[in-house]
Write a protein that holds these residues in place. Structure first.
Motif, short mmCIF file in Angstrom:
data_model
loop_
_atom_site.label_atom_id
_atom_site.label_comp_id
_atom_site.label_asym_id
_atom_site.label_seq_id
_atom_site.Cartn_x
_atom_site.Cartn_y
_atom_site.Cartn_z
N VAL A 1 16.32 -93.35 97.34
CA VAL A 1 16.38 -94.80 97.05
C VAL A 1 15.79 -95.57 98.22
CG1 VAL A 1 18.00 -96.75 96.85
CG2 VAL A 1 18.30 -94.73 95.43
N GLN B 1 12.08 -95.38 98.23
CA GLN B 1 11.47 -96.19 97.15
C GLN B 1 11.45 -97.68 97.49
OE1 GLN B 1 13.95 -95.46 93.73
NE2 GLN B 1 13.36 -93.30 93.60
N THR B 2 12.09 -98.03 98.60
CA THR B 2 12.24 -99.45 98.98
C THR B 2 11.08 -99.87 99.86
OG1 THR B 2 14.65 -99.25 98.87
CG2 THR B 2 13.77 -101.10 100.13
N TYR C 1 17.31 -104.85 98.26
CA TYR C 1 16.35 -103.76 98.43
C TYR C 1 15.28 -103.84 97.33
CZ TYR C 1 19.97 -102.32 101.62
OH TYR C 1 20.87 -102.32 102.65
N SER D 1 15.62 -101.46 94.07
CA SER D 1 15.97 -100.05 94.18
C SER D 1 17.49 -99.86 94.27
CB SER D 1 15.27 -99.40 95.37
OG SER D 1 15.44 -100.17 96.54
N LYS E 1 12.09 -102.71 95.33
CA LYS E 1 11.42 -101.46 94.98
C LYS E 1 9.92 -101.57 95.25
CE LYS E 1 13.20 -99.69 91.18
NZ LYS E 1 13.41 -99.50 89.73
#
Length: 418
Positions: free
Chosen positions: A167, A170-171, A84, A111, A86
């Protein structure tokens, strides 16, 4: 992590490896993974993979390997695992300084710092949700090649979204382990290939596009985070300048799409239609080339990495080499030679003694524990060491044949092949 260099005659001219547990002890992994307290969640630290790549390239450099001779590179990664990235990471990846090892530049790029991997079986509720969303397990298999499996990436993404939506938001990109490794060499986000993408419960294997109904059942805005899938033999572009500057790769060295370890095994074994192969690894797999698949509730159909118009069938058994190594350690003093001698000392059929060995929850079938039966079909608590060893090997291989035949595979003698 393994590297192999071959010349135009396919002769091996260099090979080496980095062992996660031994060579990167600071990550404190066992078998390259963390098994969490629930015994279901299994992850690997992303930066360990990046650091292993740094380490193996430095080993090659120290040995005098001439990177300027490399015309193209590709690779294979463990299937189903996901990485993942960020938001903003693409710029860091593109502009990584060749003065620094890559893991230092990328240390804040993920992330999710511990990637879910194929051994994870913590997403049962997500699997149920996905199957319901598309009209049942068989319908999901008909779309994506497999019913919902806990280790499959779509269900892992759904878990991350449901447990940590911030999360997920934010990816900016989700890679498979294979496309993640390709991204490191490309210096930008590499696309997922059809073949490895078939192990996600997300790809329509017939049309080779993401299934909107499956994406929507897992998480919002997922298509954008996955990018467009490509044929497994696609040339993605030239190598990142980072590698030319740091190691001396030629700037026009081609990066070919990476794929999953199972599809790569089919390609590397040069399987053709009608062939069958068994790969003995951390998980054991039985696979074959197939023209007209009929996806079922057991086993998997994936896009063929060699020929995008055909398919490969795959049966996966989770208790593979780690199970064999454990019995080797318990019954043969940790020695394969001693293990082989013990196996040779017993008769085929093991005098009717049979065992099923599942240290971790098995996929095919769903079962766990060690189950031993004597010749009278009575359950027993233990076997002599040499009987234990043969019971393990015969049990594992009989299971492979039985499950293959249940799926309609015709396992015939070699001399009966047309």
């Amino acid at each position: 992590l393994k590297v192999i260099a071959i010349d135009e005659q396919l002769r091996v001219i260099y090979e080496d490896n980095v062992h996660f547990d031994k060579d990167l002890p600071e990550f404190k992994t066992q078998g390259g993974v963390y098994i969490h307290s629930d015994k279901l969640t299994v992850t690997s630290p992303v930066l360990m993979w990046v650091k292993a790549l740094d380490m193996i390239l430095e080993k090659m450099k120290s040995s005098g390997f001439n990177f300027s001779h490399v015309r193209a590179l590709s690779g294979a990664g463990q299937q189903h695992g996901s990485v993942y990235w960020k938001k903003g990471s693409i710029q860091i990846l593109k502009n990584a300084s060749s003065e620094l090892p890559l893991h230092q530049s990328l240390k804040d790029c993920f992330s999710v710092s511990n990637s879910p991997v194929w051994m994870d079986s913590s997403t049962t509720s997500q699997c149920s949700t996905l199957e319901k969303a598309v009209g049942g397990a068989q319908h999901l298999a008909s779309i994506t090649g497999s019913r919902a499996y806990e280790r499959f990436t779509g269900n892992q993404i759904a878990k991350i979204y449901s447990q940590n939506p911030e999360v997920y938001m934010q990816t900016e990109r989700i890679s498979l382990v294979s496309s993640f490794a390709a991204s490191l060499f490309l210096g930008s986000y590499a696309p997922i290939d059809y073949s490895d993408g078939s192990g996600m419960n997300l790809l329509q294997i017939w049309e080779k596009v993401w299934s909107v109904s499956c994406l929507d059942a897992c998480a919002p805005g997922l298509e954008e985070k996955l990018g467009c899938p490509v044929p497994s033999h696609s040339v993605l572009g030239p190598i990142s300048p980072y590698y030319s500057q740091r190691y001396g790769f030629r700037p026009d060295c081609k990066i070919v799409a990476f794929t999953g370890d199972n599809p790569a095994s089919l390609a590397g074994m040069r399987l053709q239609e009608g062939d069958i192969a068994i790969s003995l690894g951390t998980s054991d797999t039985l696979f074959l080339w197939i023209q007209e698949p009929t996806p079922a509730l057991e086993g998997h159909i994936l896009c063929n990495p060699v020929d995008s118009q055909t398919y490969m069938a795959l049966l996966c058994f989770k208790n593979g080499s780690l199970m064999r190594e454990r019995i080797r350690d318990d019954c043969a003093s940790g020695s394969w030679d001693e293990f082989s001698e013990a196996l040779s000392s017993t008769a085929a059929g093991n005098n009717g003694n049979l065992g099923f060995y599942f240290d971790v929850m098995e996929i095919t079938p769903e079962a766990v524990g060690i189950h031993r039966f004597n010749r009278d079909n009575q359950k027993v608590s233990d076997f002599p060491k040499e009987v234990e060893i043969r019971a393990l090997i015969e049990g594992q291989f009989m299971a492979k044949r039985i499950h293959a035949e249940k799926l309609g595979y015709k396992v015939s003698k070699y001399d009966e092949k047309a």
